[in-house]
Scaffold this motif. Structure first.
Motif, PDB file in Angstrom:
ATOM      1  N   UNK A   5     -21.979  38.016  78.616  1.00  0.00           N
ATOM      2  CA  UNK A   5     -22.996  38.772  79.321  1.00  0.00           C
ATOM      3  C   UNK A   5     -24.420  38.811  78.655  1.00  0.00           C
ATOM      4  N   UNK A   6     -24.301  39.269  77.427  1.00  0.00           N
ATOM      5  CA  UNK A   6     -25.550  39.347  76.537  1.00  0.00           C
ATOM      6  C   UNK A   6     -26.108  37.835  76.407  1.00  0.00           C
ATOM      7  N   UNK A   7     -25.318  36.778  76.244  1.00  0.00           N
ATOM      8  CA  UNK A   7     -25.769  35.749  75.953  1.00  0.00           C
ATOM      9  C   UNK A   7     -26.622  35.049  77.344  1.00  0.00           C
ATOM     10  N   UNK A  12     -31.357  33.832  80.548  1.00  0.00           N
ATOM     11  CA  UNK A  12     -32.440  33.985  81.702  1.00  0.00           C
ATOM     12  C   UNK A  12     -33.816  34.608  81.110  1.00  0.00           C
ATOM     13  N   UNK A  13     -33.766  35.382  80.195  1.00  0.00           N
ATOM     14  CA  UNK A  13     -34.965  36.178  79.643  1.00  0.00           C
ATOM     15  C   UNK A  13     -35.757  34.889  79.088  1.00  0.00           C
ATOM     16  N   UNK A  18     -40.405  30.965  79.654  1.00  0.00           N
ATOM     17  CA  UNK A  18     -40.715  29.580  79.775  1.00  0.00           C
ATOM     18  C   UNK A  18     -41.508  29.177  80.869  1.00  0.00           C
ATOM     19  N   UNK A  19     -41.174  29.855  82.107  1.00  0.00           N
ATOM     20  CA  UNK A  19     -41.714  29.812  83.418  1.00  0.00           C
ATOM     21  C   UNK A  19     -43.139  30.407  83.390  1.00  0.00           C
ATOM     22  N   UNK A  20     -43.317  31.299  82.789  1.00  0.00           N
ATOM     23  CA  UNK A  20     -44.589  32.066  82.818  1.00  0.00           C
ATOM     24  C   UNK A  20     -45.500  31.452  81.966  1.00  0.00           C
TER      25      UNK A  20
END
Length: 154
Positions: A5-7, A12-13, A18-20
């Protein structure tokens, strides 16, 4: 399970960052100045012009008048020390293939080639010092072929 879950959350973070970052780069490039206008290509048929002023180039080399025998001598004398060594003489003797092929098998062994050339060099080296002077080299000149009269074409 906790590590999985942490991975996924860390992935996602990173994707969101990267998108921003990508959007921010696009915004910077949108406000960038237009590219510089390149000058038109010059006409390839027009010669360039330049003013050399008082500059002068080097003098052209002078033509030295060499006799026929001197020209032949310097074809062999590679380092221009006015002496032909055995190695210099051997380096240019590859054109007489057919005369050097003693057994006629169209394969020139090194022995066939070297024996003829060494014998010729030894015959020209009158003083036996392993070097040819211009006078000794002149003795190796090929004899001119006798001139034949043209046959009558009546």
């Amino acid at each position: 399970m906790r590590q999985a879950v942490l991975g996924v959350l860390a992935g996602l973070a990173l994707a969101g960052v990267g998108v921003f970052w990508w959007q921010g780069r696009a915004e910077i490039e949108r406000g960038a100045p237009p590219p510089a206008v390149t000058p038109a290509k010059p006409d390839p048929m027009q010669l360039p012009t330049a003013d050399p002023g008082s500059q002068k180039g080097p003098a052209p080399p002078e033509l030295s008048e060499l006799g026929k025998e001197e020209q032949r001598f310097f074809r062999y004398d590679r380092n221009r020390d006015r002496v032909i060594t055995r190695d210099e003489m051997l380096s240019t003797r590859t054109d007489g293939f057919r005369t050097l092929d003693k057994d006629g098998n169209n394969l020139l062994t090194f022995e066939e080639w070297a024996v003829t050339t060494v014998d010729r060099f030894a015959g020209a080296d009158r003083d036996g010092d392993g070097r040819l002077t211009p006078r000794e080299f002149a003795a190796t000149a090929p004899r001119p072929a006798p001139k034949k009269k043209p046959a009558c074409k009546c």
